[in-house]
Design a protein around this motif. Sequence first.
Motif, PDB file in Angstrom:
ATOM      1  N   LEU A   1       0.699  -0.565   0.114  1.00 10.40           N
ATOM      2  CA  LEU A   1       0.413  -0.281   0.159  1.00 10.40           C
ATOM      3  C   LEU A   1       1.000   1.270   0.184  1.00 10.40           C
ATOM      4  O   LEU A   1       0.441   2.411  -0.907  1.00 10.40           O
ATOM      5  CB  LEU A   1      -1.006   0.284   0.658  1.00 10.40           C
ATOM      6  CG  LEU A   1      -1.879   0.615   1.163  1.00 10.40           C
ATOM      7  CD1 LEU A   1      -2.887   1.473   0.278  1.00 10.40           C
ATOM      8  CD2 LEU A   1      -2.377   0.872   3.212  1.00 10.40           C
ATOM      9  N   GLY A   2       2.305   1.097   0.447  1.00  6.39           N
ATOM     10  CA  GLY A   2       2.633   2.445   0.763  1.00  6.39           C
ATOM     11  C   GLY A   2       3.649   2.946   2.012  1.00  6.39           C
ATOM     12  O   GLY A   2       3.582   3.812   2.310  1.00  6.39           O
ATOM     13  N   VAL A   3       2.419   2.160   3.275  1.00  5.39           N
ATOM     14  CA  VAL A   3       2.774   2.644   4.776  1.00  5.39           C
ATOM     15  C   VAL A   3       3.652   2.287   5.070  1.00  5.39           C
ATOM     16  O   VAL A   3       4.841   0.148   4.248  1.00  5.39           O
ATOM     17  CB  VAL A   3       1.872   1.684   5.146  1.00  5.39           C
ATOM     18  CG1 VAL A   3       1.829   1.793   6.588  1.00  5.39           C
ATOM     19  CG2 VAL A   3       0.933   2.623   5.071  1.00  5.39           C
ATOM     20  N   THR A   4       5.009   2.347   5.459  1.00  5.31           N
ATOM     21  CA  THR A   4       6.176   1.823   5.765  1.00  5.31           C
ATOM     22  C   THR A   4       6.517   1.577   7.010  1.00  5.31           C
ATOM     23  O   THR A   4       5.878   2.100   8.194  1.00  5.31           O
ATOM     24  CB  THR A   4       7.630   2.753   4.808  1.00  5.31           C
ATOM     25  OG1 THR A   4       7.373   3.880   5.697  1.00  5.31           O
ATOM     26  CG2 THR A   4       6.875   3.037   3.687  1.00  5.31           C
ATOM     27  N   ARG A   5       7.747   0.927   7.678  1.00  6.88           N
ATOM     28  CA  ARG A   5       7.732   0.583   8.540  1.00  6.88           C
ATOM     29  C   ARG A   5       8.494   1.663   9.661  1.00  6.88           C
ATOM     30  O   ARG A   5       9.844   2.093   8.970  1.00  6.88           O
ATOM     31  CB  ARG A   5       8.499  -1.073   8.628  1.00  6.88           C
ATOM     32  CG  ARG A   5       9.281  -1.073   9.977  1.00  6.88           C
ATOM     33  CD  ARG A   5       9.991  -2.418   9.885  1.00  6.88           C
ATOM     34  NE  ARG A   5      10.809  -3.484  11.432  1.00  6.88           N
ATOM     35  CZ  ARG A   5      10.378  -4.657  11.457  1.00  6.88           C
ATOM     36  NH1 ARG A   5      10.760  -5.363  10.617  1.00  6.88           N
ATOM     37  NH2 ARG A   5      11.343  -4.654  12.635  1.00  6.88           N
ATOM     38  N   LYS A   6       8.470   1.474  11.290  1.00 11.07           N
ATOM     39  CA  LYS A   6       9.069   2.515  11.673  1.00 11.07           C
ATOM     40  C   LYS A   6       9.645   1.380  12.407  1.00 11.07           C
ATOM     41  O   LYS A   6       8.662   1.214  12.937  1.00 11.07           O
ATOM     42  CB  LYS A   6       8.096   3.948  12.286  1.00 11.07           C
ATOM     43  CG  LYS A   6       9.242   4.871  13.197  1.00 11.07           C
ATOM     44  CD  LYS A   6       8.029   6.331  13.092  1.00 11.07           C
ATOM     45  CE  LYS A   6       9.380   6.785  13.930  1.00 11.07           C
ATOM     46  NZ  LYS A   6       8.289   7.945  14.103  1.00 11.07           N
ATOM     47  N   GLU A   7      10.991   1.415  12.780  1.00  8.27           N
ATOM     48  CA  GLU A   7      11.421   0.948  13.863  1.00  8.27           C
ATOM     49  C   GLU A   7      11.185   0.987  15.239  1.00  8.27           C
ATOM     50  O   GLU A   7      11.353   2.159  15.999  1.00  8.27           O
ATOM     51  CB  GLU A   7      12.775   1.312  13.784  1.00  8.27           C
ATOM     52  CG  GLU A   7      13.711  -0.533  14.981  1.00  8.27           C
ATOM     53  CD  GLU A   7      13.656  -1.766  13.823  1.00  8.27           C
ATOM     54  OE1 GLU A   7      12.457  -2.521  14.790  1.00  8.27           O
ATOM     55  OE2 GLU A   7      13.082  -2.331  12.557  1.00  8.27           O
ATOM     56  N   GLY A   8      10.537   0.374  15.913  1.00  5.23           N
ATOM     57  CA  GLY A   8      10.602   0.215  17.636  1.00  5.23           C
ATOM     58  C   GLY A   8      11.179  -0.056  18.405  1.00  5.23           C
ATOM     59  O   GLY A   8      10.817   0.259  19.801  1.00  5.23           O
ATOM     60  N   LYS A   9      12.296  -0.442  18.058  1.00  2.16           N
ATOM     61  CA  LYS A   9      13.487  -1.078  18.621  1.00  2.16           C
ATOM     62  C   LYS A   9      13.792  -0.397  19.421  1.00  2.16           C
ATOM     63  O   LYS A   9      14.568   0.870  18.852  1.00  2.16           O
ATOM     64  CB  LYS A   9      14.041  -2.268  18.112  1.00  2.16           C
ATOM     65  CG  LYS A   9      13.130  -3.353  17.571  1.00  2.16           C
ATOM     66  CD  LYS A   9      14.018  -4.639  16.895  1.00  2.16           C
ATOM     67  CE  LYS A   9      13.553  -5.760  16.317  1.00  2.16           C
ATOM     68  NZ  LYS A   9      14.077  -6.897  16.017  1.00  2.16           N
ATOM     69  N   LEU A  10      14.294  -0.481  20.640  1.00  2.00           N
ATOM     70  CA  LEU A  10      15.282   0.156  21.815  1.00  2.00           C
ATOM     71  C   LEU A  10      14.233   1.297  22.423  1.00  2.00           C
ATOM     72  O   LEU A  10      15.003   2.423  22.147  1.00  2.00           O
ATOM     73  CB  LEU A  10      16.609   0.236  20.941  1.00  2.00           C
ATOM     74  CG  LEU A  10      17.864  -0.436  20.117  1.00  2.00           C
ATOM     75  CD1 LEU A  10      18.777  -0.126  20.199  1.00  2.00           C
ATOM     76  CD2 LEU A  10      17.747  -1.296  21.642  1.00  2.00           C
ATOM     77  N   TYR A  11      13.073   0.979  22.363  1.00  3.37           N
ATOM     78  CA  TYR A  11      12.083   1.951  22.141  1.00  3.37           C
ATOM     79  C   TYR A  11      11.003   1.387  23.450  1.00  3.37           C
ATOM     80  O   TYR A  11      10.388   2.271  24.224  1.00  3.37           O
ATOM     81  CB  TYR A  11      11.791   3.368  21.167  1.00  3.37           C
ATOM     82  CG  TYR A  11      10.864   4.612  21.769  1.00  3.37           C
ATOM     83  CD1 TYR A  11      12.399   5.508  21.787  1.00  3.37           C
ATOM     84  CD2 TYR A  11      10.121   4.554  22.251  1.00  3.37           C
ATOM     85  CE1 TYR A  11      12.034   6.962  22.412  1.00  3.37           C
ATOM     86  CE2 TYR A  11       9.499   6.548  22.498  1.00  3.37           C
ATOM     87  CZ  TYR A  11      10.769   7.512  22.344  1.00  3.37           C
ATOM     88  OH  TYR A  11      10.418   8.635  22.851  1.00  3.37           O
ATOM     89  N   SER A  12      10.057   0.759  22.260  1.00  4.72           N
ATOM     90  CA  SER A  12       8.925   0.418  22.592  1.00  4.72           C
ATOM     91  C   SER A  12       9.179  -1.173  23.263  1.00  4.72           C
ATOM     92  O   SER A  12       9.741  -1.720  22.319  1.00  4.72           O
ATOM     93  CB  SER A  12       7.916   0.540  21.825  1.00  4.72           C
ATOM     94  OG  SER A  12       6.438  -0.593  22.188  1.00  4.72           O
ATOM     95  N   PHE A  13       8.820  -1.825  24.336  1.00  4.36           N
ATOM     96  CA  PHE A  13       9.021  -2.864  24.524  1.00  4.36           C
ATOM     97  C   PHE A  13       8.023  -3.413  25.488  1.00  4.36           C
ATOM     98  O   PHE A  13       7.166  -3.360  25.886  1.00  4.36           O
ATOM     99  CB  PHE A  13      10.266  -3.556  25.098  1.00  4.36           C
ATOM    100  CG  PHE A  13      10.386  -2.970  26.608  1.00  4.36           C
ATOM    101  CD1 PHE A  13       9.851  -3.806  27.977  1.00  4.36           C
ATOM    102  CD2 PHE A  13      10.232  -1.689  27.013  1.00  4.36           C
ATOM    103  CE1 PHE A  13       9.289  -3.609  28.801  1.00  4.36           C
ATOM    104  CE2 PHE A  13      10.552  -1.603  28.530  1.00  4.36           C
ATOM    105  CZ  PHE A  13      10.275  -2.730  29.358  1.00  4.36           C
TER     106      PHE A  13
END
Length: 291
Positions: A237-249
């Motif tokens: 669709l064009g929705v991209t990944r934003k990395e939540g590692k090292l912030y949200s766990f």
Amino acid sequence: MASILNTLKLSKDIGGKVKDMKVSLVITTYNWPEALKASLHTAFRQSYDSYEVIVADDGSSDATRDVVLKIKEKAVSNLHHVWHEDRGFRAAAIRNRAIAAATGDYVIFIDGDCLLPPTFIADHISLAQEGCFVAGSRVKIRSEATRDLLNDPENIIPLTRRALLSFCFSRKIKRPHPLLKLPLGPLRHSRAQRWKGAVTCNMAVWRKDLIEVNGFDNAFVGWGLEDSDLVARLLNLGVTRKEGKLYSFVAHLHHEERARDSESVNRERFEKSLLSTKVCAGSGLNEVSQV
């Protein structure tokens, strides 16, 4: 350089808009009421205020319903329970029922064997950005510590980073590095097209994007890859990944692995989405009442 600056500007602009938006926290569960009770108690000790909790129940017995009812009796008005008949592992379909019931702009998915730090939702809000889904991480609680936590789920200590670091020193958790909280900035977009590792034990998606791809694919029955298929179609669709590692766990309780009898069939179905331009699930959010 210009693209990085645009990304930073967008993050700042969106952060201002989403500060007080409503979140729907979807907790998927199946016949482990003790873990769900613990998960819910951490879900209702959040520093963020504007959210609802939806238990997506994949056909559990009455014991799970009783857990939800007892917590609701404590004047918890923003707790909802969606259930369907137990006809095998149908996480995709029950999550679609939860999305259909959701009233939030932003949907955060976790599993019912995951415990949350008090800043879990607030951390996700900090990362929320239009045009992106966020893939968070998990720390794994060892078996003995899991038993200790479930002995008294109503009085679990706040699972802050500091508290879990003490677990680390006493060897109660595996792989403690997700406890780190680092800004990272534009590096959070460095794996924008990567599907691996984005799973619904800790993932956030805008509800409008879930609607656009018709949610999860109800055809995924049996363990595995229904969340990867969703991610593949979001990317298409064009929705991209934003990395939540090292912030949200999340803190993931120990349990035996599920049987993976349907993995090969599900992998074939997922790879068709991954290797094509497919966006919408053929049977998904719009058709969930029929399955």
